[in-house]
Motif scaffolding. Structure first.
Motif, PDB file in Angstrom:
ATOM      1  N   CYS A  19     -70.811 -33.850  77.942  1.00 20.14           N
ATOM      2  CA  CYS A  19     -70.021 -35.394  77.934  1.00 20.14           C
ATOM      3  C   CYS A  19     -69.508 -34.835  76.401  1.00 20.14           C
ATOM      4  O   CYS A  19     -68.237 -35.627  76.050  1.00 20.14           O
ATOM      5  CB  CYS A  19     -70.516 -36.496  77.213  1.00 20.14           C
ATOM      6  N   GLU A  22     -68.003 -38.086  73.669  1.00 19.00           N
ATOM      7  CA  GLU A  22     -68.052 -38.695  74.196  1.00 19.00           C
ATOM      8  C   GLU A  22     -69.028 -39.392  74.398  1.00 19.00           C
ATOM      9  O   GLU A  22     -70.002 -40.060  75.019  1.00 19.00           O
ATOM     10  CB  GLU A  22     -67.247 -39.204  75.441  1.00 19.00           C
ATOM     11  N   ASN A 445     -61.733 -39.099  73.866  1.00 24.26           N
ATOM     12  CA  ASN A 445     -62.413 -39.299  74.981  1.00 24.26           C
ATOM     13  C   ASN A 445     -63.759 -40.716  74.443  1.00 24.26           C
ATOM     14  O   ASN A 445     -64.211 -41.299  75.888  1.00 24.26           O
ATOM     15  CB  ASN A 445     -63.501 -38.114  75.432  1.00 24.26           C
ATOM     16  N   LYS A 448     -61.472 -43.905  75.769  1.00 26.30           N
ATOM     17  CA  LYS A 448     -61.502 -44.084  77.019  1.00 26.30           C
ATOM     18  C   LYS A 448     -62.833 -44.453  76.915  1.00 26.30           C
ATOM     19  O   LYS A 448     -63.047 -45.192  78.628  1.00 26.30           O
ATOM     20  CB  LYS A 448     -61.124 -42.786  77.422  1.00 26.30           C
ATOM     21  N   THR A 449     -64.304 -43.678  77.159  1.00 23.08           N
ATOM     22  CA  THR A 449     -64.988 -44.185  77.570  1.00 23.08           C
ATOM     23  C   THR A 449     -65.631 -45.449  77.259  1.00 23.08           C
ATOM     24  O   THR A 449     -67.495 -45.832  77.721  1.00 23.08           O
ATOM     25  CB  THR A 449     -66.212 -42.432  77.824  1.00 23.08           C
ATOM     26  N   SER A 450     -65.618 -45.289  76.025  1.00 22.43           N
ATOM     27  CA  SER A 450     -67.156 -46.372  75.354  1.00 22.43           C
ATOM     28  C   SER A 450     -66.056 -47.539  75.079  1.00 22.43           C
ATOM     29  O   SER A 450     -66.993 -48.600  75.601  1.00 22.43           O
ATOM     30  CB  SER A 450     -67.325 -46.039  73.753  1.00 22.43           C
TER      31      SER A 450
END
Length: 457
Positions: A19, A22, A445, A448-450
């Motif tokens: 990951c 992220e 990242n 974007k992901t959290s």
């Protein structure tokens, strides 16, 4: 036992390797593996390569060292961008300082979750392990706050963005950014929880003890401009360990690394050992000390020869790590008594006691000058004392990961604010006092992901 530890490491590898940055938004497919014995928990916390590291971008971005032309070219993209305070540091690459600190928090939470399942709070070993976990969680969050949140000011801390606070190893919990006051409250809560549980002494300096707790609290409170608390914890630290090295007893051979190895239990000034990352910026041939800083040392000051060496790159490079020559990650970024003496001296000056500030500073400096040449420093008044202490603070705490925090807090006072400039191949980059560039962007990242809010840059 070994199978459990290997399983945890593999699990962490899936989170942190697969990951990348992220981590806070990771959703692993397998169940979380919680350590089930005190031995397992101790092994996790004794993983020096993970738990005894601190961030490094703050050193790259501060004003003590400058890159040579060839050195700058050799840096990775993120290091080059951090060096010139670019808006986008990562350009799609990962953010190791963010990731490493949250990995430490994750390991600490694994242990704390495991201790809850054991429910053996009266066990002496369990108490020490619990205190160690709280210490690591608190110091990691403090490191993160120095890079990814604004400098602490009591008047605005409740409205400034804080950091995601992780109090469980369950990575499926949603991450949110509270305010800065909540972040510092958690830092202090964790470190004070450690204070109640840790012993006065530990067998190795990679494990925290009460002196490490007090030294860290002194550092944290100083960063918060809470000077009464900072001096209180400085005193508590020095009551347990006030040792200083007489630099006259060290080798000044230009090619040697003169300080004793801090691990497992060397270097009398080291209270708690951590290391700066192995970034290209720290390669001795790629950076040189700021000439103003180098020239500020007097001719009888042993730090001038013990901290620096002429590497033939147009200036002097750093060689004065408190880790010593034998520690694998040899750039010391931990807690040491010299910092604590300087914390105390600064707070005494700020309280108006110029004489006590100078007396405390002179206790340090007499151990730094060629024997028989030291003339005790005096100050005309408290303001003069403060200037002298801050000057010596910069000269003493070189390449410890501390200067960035000092710049951020001192910029809040116009007397000590500073503009920093870089000249990179004829292009001038400028960092103004209190600039938003003093807060690093969170890795792309992660945003974007959290879905957490990005820092304004």
């Amino acid at each position: 036992m070994k199978k459990i530890i290997i399983g945890i490491i593999l699990f962490c590898g899936l989170i942190f390797g697969g990951c990348k940055d992220e981590f806070l938004a990771a959703k692993p497919d397998k169940a979380l593996l919680i350590p089930t014995t005190l031995i397992d928990m101790r092994l996790l916390l004794d993983n020096i390569s993970i738990m005894n590291n601190c961030p490094g971008y703050q050193e790259i971005a501060s004003d003590d060292f400058y890159a040579t032309t060839t050195g700058y070219t050799a840096f990775g993209v993120a290091e080059r961008n951090a060096y010139i305070w670019a808006k986008d540091i990562y350009e799609g690459t990962n953010g190791p300082d963010w990731n490493s600190a949250y990995k430490q928090i994750f390991y600490a939470n694994l242990v704390l979750d495991g201790l809850k399942l054991l429910n053996d709070n009266q066990n002496t070993t369990a108490k020490e392990i619990e205190g160690t976990a709280y210490f690591y969680r608190g110091i990691a969050l403090f490191y993160l706050a120095q890079l990814f949140a604004a400098p602490y000011q009591s008047a605005t801390a409740s409205i400034e963005l804080g950091l995601p606070i992780r109090l469980s190893a369950n990575v499926n919990e949603k991450s949110v950014r509270g305010n800065l006051q909540q972040t510092y409250n958690q830092i202090l809560d964790d470190i004070k929880s450690a204070e109640m549980l840790l012993p006065a002494q530990t067998t190795v300096k990679s494990r925290p003890n009460k002196a490490a707790v007090y030294a860290l609290l002194s550092r944290v409170y100083l960063s918060m401009s809470a000077y009464t608390d900072a001096i209180r914890y400085a005193d508590l630290t020095l009551n347990l360990n006030g040792k200083l090295i007489d630099y006259n007893n060290l080798s000044i051979t230009p090619i040697s690394l003169s300080f004793p190895t801090s691990l497992p239990n060397g270097n009398d000034e080291v209270i708690f050992h951590t290391s700066l990352p192995n970034y290209g910026f720290f390669t001795i041939t790629r950076t040189i000390v700021d000439s103003e800083l180098y020239n500020s040392y007097s001719s009888n000051d042993l730090r001038k020869v013990l901290y620096y060496a002429d590497r033939g790159v147009g200036g002097f490079s750093f060689r004065g790590s408190y880790s010593g020559p034998s520690t694998p990650a040899s750039i010391f970024g931990g807690l040491a008594t010299d910092e604590v003496y300087l914390n105390k001296a600064e707070c005494l000056a700020r309280s108006g006691d110029a004489k006590a500030a100078m007396d405390n500073l002179n206790l340090l400096l007499i151990n730094r000058m060629i024997k028989g040449t030291f003339v005790p420093m005096q100050a005309a008044n408290a303001d003069d004392a403060l200037v002298k202490v801050l000057t010596e603070r910069r000269k003493e705490l070189v390449r410890r990961g501390i200067r960035w925090t000092d710049l951020r807090r001192l910029n809040l006072d116009k007397r000590f604010s500073k503009t920093i400039e870089r000249d990179v191949n004829g292009t001038i980059y400028t960092l103004l006092p209190n600039s938003k560039q003093y807060v690093l962007p969170i890795p792309d990242n992660e945003i974007k992901t959290s879905g957490i809010e990005q820092n304004e840059r």
